[in-house]
Design a protein around this motif. Structure first.
Motif, short mmCIF file in Angstrom:
data_model
loop_
_atom_site.label_atom_id
_atom_site.label_comp_id
_atom_site.label_asym_id
_atom_site.label_seq_id
_atom_site.Cartn_x
_atom_site.Cartn_y
_atom_site.Cartn_z
N TYR A 164 43.59 46.75 37.59
CA TYR A 164 43.54 46.13 39.11
C TYR A 164 42.53 45.60 39.77
CZ TYR A 164 47.97 49.77 38.94
OH TYR A 164 48.75 50.72 38.68
N ASN A 165 41.73 45.66 39.19
CA ASN A 165 40.35 44.99 39.97
C ASN A 165 40.96 43.18 39.30
OD1 ASN A 165 38.31 46.73 40.81
ND2 ASN A 165 37.72 46.76 38.22
N ASP A 166 41.23 42.65 37.92
CA ASP A 166 42.06 41.51 38.21
C ASP A 166 42.94 41.49 39.60
OD1 ASP A 166 40.52 40.86 35.96
OD2 ASP A 166 40.99 42.39 34.26
N LEU A 167 44.17 42.18 39.70
CA LEU A 167 44.69 41.75 40.60
C LEU A 167 44.01 41.65 41.44
CD1 LEU A 167 47.92 41.68 40.52
CD2 LEU A 167 47.88 44.50 40.93
N VAL A 168 43.50 42.21 42.35
CA VAL A 168 42.42 41.92 43.38
C VAL A 168 42.20 40.96 43.17
CG1 VAL A 168 41.29 43.09 44.90
CG2 VAL A 168 43.07 44.58 43.54
N HIS A 169 41.72 40.83 42.01
CA HIS A 169 40.64 39.09 42.98
C HIS A 169 41.58 38.22 42.54
CE1 HIS A 169 37.72 36.80 41.26
NE2 HIS A 169 37.21 36.73 42.00
N GLN A 170 42.90 38.41 42.18
CA GLN A 170 43.99 37.37 42.37
C GLN A 170 44.09 36.94 44.06
OE1 GLN A 170 44.62 35.12 39.20
NE2 GLN A 170 43.20 36.37 38.35
N VAL A 171 44.81 37.71 45.25
CA VAL A 171 44.71 37.16 47.03
C VAL A 171 43.13 37.53 47.28
CG1 VAL A 171 44.60 38.83 48.16
CG2 VAL A 171 45.45 39.93 46.44
N PHE A 190 45.68 42.36 51.20
CA PHE A 190 45.24 41.36 51.90
C PHE A 190 44.03 40.86 52.03
CE2 PHE A 190 49.08 43.57 53.69
CZ PHE A 190 49.88 42.37 53.57
N PRO A 191 44.65 39.37 52.04
CA PRO A 191 43.17 37.88 52.51
C PRO A 191 42.06 38.52 52.99
CG PRO A 191 44.72 36.70 51.65
CD PRO A 191 45.26 38.14 51.58
N ILE A 192 40.96 38.63 53.22
CA ILE A 192 40.59 38.51 54.19
C ILE A 192 40.73 38.42 55.67
CG2 ILE A 192 38.21 38.57 55.85
CD1 ILE A 192 36.88 39.87 52.59
N ALA A 193 40.74 38.95 57.06
CA ALA A 193 41.58 39.04 57.98
C ALA A 193 42.85 38.48 58.55
CB ALA A 193 40.45 37.86 58.38
N SER A 194 43.68 38.33 57.84
CA SER A 194 45.37 38.78 57.60
C SER A 194 45.62 39.44 58.39
CB SER A 194 45.70 38.85 56.61
OG SER A 194 46.97 38.51 55.76
N PRO A 195 46.41 38.77 59.69
CA PRO A 195 47.27 39.09 60.51
C PRO A 195 47.95 40.19 60.37
CG PRO A 195 47.73 36.89 60.33
CD PRO A 195 46.99 37.23 59.68
N LEU A 196 48.60 40.41 58.84
CA LEU A 196 49.55 41.27 58.81
C LEU A 196 48.62 42.24 58.43
CD1 LEU A 196 51.24 38.82 55.73
CD2 LEU A 196 52.07 39.86 58.17
N SER A 256 36.39 46.17 49.35
CA SER A 256 37.10 45.98 50.34
C SER A 256 35.63 44.44 50.49
CB SER A 256 36.92 46.79 51.33
OG SER A 256 35.17 47.31 51.25
N SER A 257 35.25 44.09 49.81
CA SER A 257 34.17 43.15 50.38
C SER A 257 34.79 41.55 50.03
CB SER A 257 33.02 43.51 49.46
OG SER A 257 32.97 43.35 47.99
N TYR A 258 35.35 42.04 49.44
CA TYR A 258 36.46 40.34 49.28
C TYR A 258 37.68 39.93 49.31
CZ TYR A 258 37.27 42.27 45.07
OH TYR A 258 37.57 43.04 43.93
N VAL A 259 38.64 41.43 50.10
CA VAL A 259 40.02 41.50 50.53
C VAL A 259 39.98 42.58 51.67
CG1 VAL A 259 40.49 40.64 48.18
CG2 VAL A 259 40.59 43.81 48.73
N ASP A 260 41.33 42.62 52.29
CA ASP A 260 41.33 43.65 53.25
C ASP A 260 42.44 44.23 52.59
OD1 ASP A 260 39.51 43.19 54.80
OD2 ASP A 260 40.82 41.82 56.65
#
Length: 408
Positions: A23-30, A275-281, A49-53
């Protein structure tokens, strides 16, 4: 959602169907921009949460420790003592003596059943007191105070014997299943091998708390986890398993008779979308999740996700712990405090009344002990001895018997 979103679902797996990573690898793909979002059972963690939202969690989570259930009660020759605590045994024994002596004091001056030699009277006290456990004693009780005391004592004996019988039957016949392991600390101290979900973050958590890599065994499915737990450490399995709480509910919904969750050693926020950081979604999806969570639809979804597979298992949503610990509770003095106190009060009142009446009638007597041992002739209780069996007429001597034919 206030607007429509076009999307394409892609599986994070290899060509052979196996996961392409953790799952860490999957989140890193985002984070790398290869995926726009991750929709699934992704646990919200501080380091991620330090590199994705993350969105608001759509289901609560955590890490539970699952262990096998086992019969832990040992049988021995003294099981019949276990239903009652030692304080209750001593209190009951003392009560038998107190009641027996009190009845003797109240009865022996005018009741022939409580008179006789010193040894006979002592044996009568013991016989009368302890025979009340199983049957009504043959000795008659004549005075009002003694009868009132005996009635109260019969009630206590009835309650005690019935409670003892029920507790002993439960102890001997009920299968008492308890967890074989009670905490993560005991696993570490004993050097046990444990299992974890293969692609989960749990592996890193276990390494952080001190489990060596050689004592960690991954598994993929609930069936595989059950098999490894059944084998145990000696047969290549493990002694306990760590699962995220949503998966743990599914596991217990299928194998509720054999396992129990004993601890939740790691707390996490829950499952969320990535989602990527600062994504409006992120904000819009979180609001949509909150709307569903506040509606009856949330319970319907949870029941659909955690549907039990074994008919005999309880609902994993309403009862996630189907095997509460069963302990044998000893009956103590506190359970019968009011009853014993009532009997002791009756003993005190009847003895006090007897002593005052005896002292009043014994004014001027020099030897009270001698007076106490004497039979009271002027008692208001009149004791009539049972009449003896009438004697049969003596047969005539055969030499004096006459034959009616001789008189003719």
């Amino acid at each position: 959602m206030p607007y429509d979103i076009s999307y394409e679902l892609l599986s994070f797996e290899k060509s052979n169907g196996e996961p392409a990573g953790t799952y860490n690898d999957l989140v890193h793909q985002v984070y790398l921009g290869r995926y726009d979002a991750v929709v699934g059972d992704t646990t919200i963690l501080a380091n991620r949460s330090s590199y994705v939202d993350f969105t608001f969690p759509f289901i609560k989570s955590g890490v539970g420790l699952v262990v096998p259930m086992g019969e832990t009660v040992k049988r021995d020759l003294f099981d019949f003592f276990k239903p009652l605590s030692w304080r209750l045994w001593l209190t009951s024994l003392a009560s038998f003596f107190v009641v027996g002596i009190t009845v003797w004091v109240l009865e022996h001056r005018f009741n022939p059943d409580f008179q006789g030699t010193g040894r006979y009277q002592a044996s009568t006290i013991l016989w009368f007191a302890f025979s009340t456990m199983v049957f009504a004693p043959r000795e008659r009780v004549l005075s009002f105070g003694a009868r009132f005391l005996v009635i109260a004592w019969y009630f206590i004996v009835l309650v005690l014997t019935q409670s003892y019988t029920a507790s002993l039957a439960s102890l001997l016949t009920t299968q008492q299943l308890n967890p074989t392991i009670t905490s993560m600390r005991s696993l570490l101290e004993r050097g046990e091998t444990v299992g974890y979900q293969r692609t989960s973050f749990i592996h890193g958590k276990l390494r952080e708390v001190g489990f060596p890599e050689s004592h960690l065994v991954p598994f993929d499915t609930a069936e595989e986890c059950d098999g490894l737990l059944s084998n145990g450490t000696k047969k290549g399995g493990f002694s306990a398993a760590f699962l995220e709480v949503p998966y743990l509910k599914i596991f217990l919904g299928q194998y509720c008779q054999d396992y129990k969750m004993v601890e939740e050693p790691f707390n996490v926020d829950g499952f969320g979308f990535v989602f990527p950081i600062a994504s409006p979604l992120v904000a819009d999806v979180s609001r949509a999740i909150l709307k569903v969570a506040e509606s009856p639809k949330a319970m319907e979804l949870e029941r659909a996700w955690f549907k039990k597979k074994e008919a005999s298992c309880p609902d994993p949503v309403t009862n996630p712990d189907p095997n509460p610990s069963v302990t044998s509770r000893q009956l103590g003095v506190d359970s019968f405090k009011v009853l014993f106190l009532g009997v002791f009060v009756i003993c005190a009142l009847t003895l006090g009344s007897f002593i005052l009446r005896f002292l009043w009638k014994s004014k001027g007597e020099a030897n009270l002990w001698k007076k106490f041992r004497e039979t009271e002739e002027s008692s208001y209780i009149k004791v009539e001895k049972c009449p003896c069996t009438p004697s049969l007429p003596k047969p005539q001597d055969s030499s004096q018997a006459t034959n009616p034919a001789d008189k003719k």
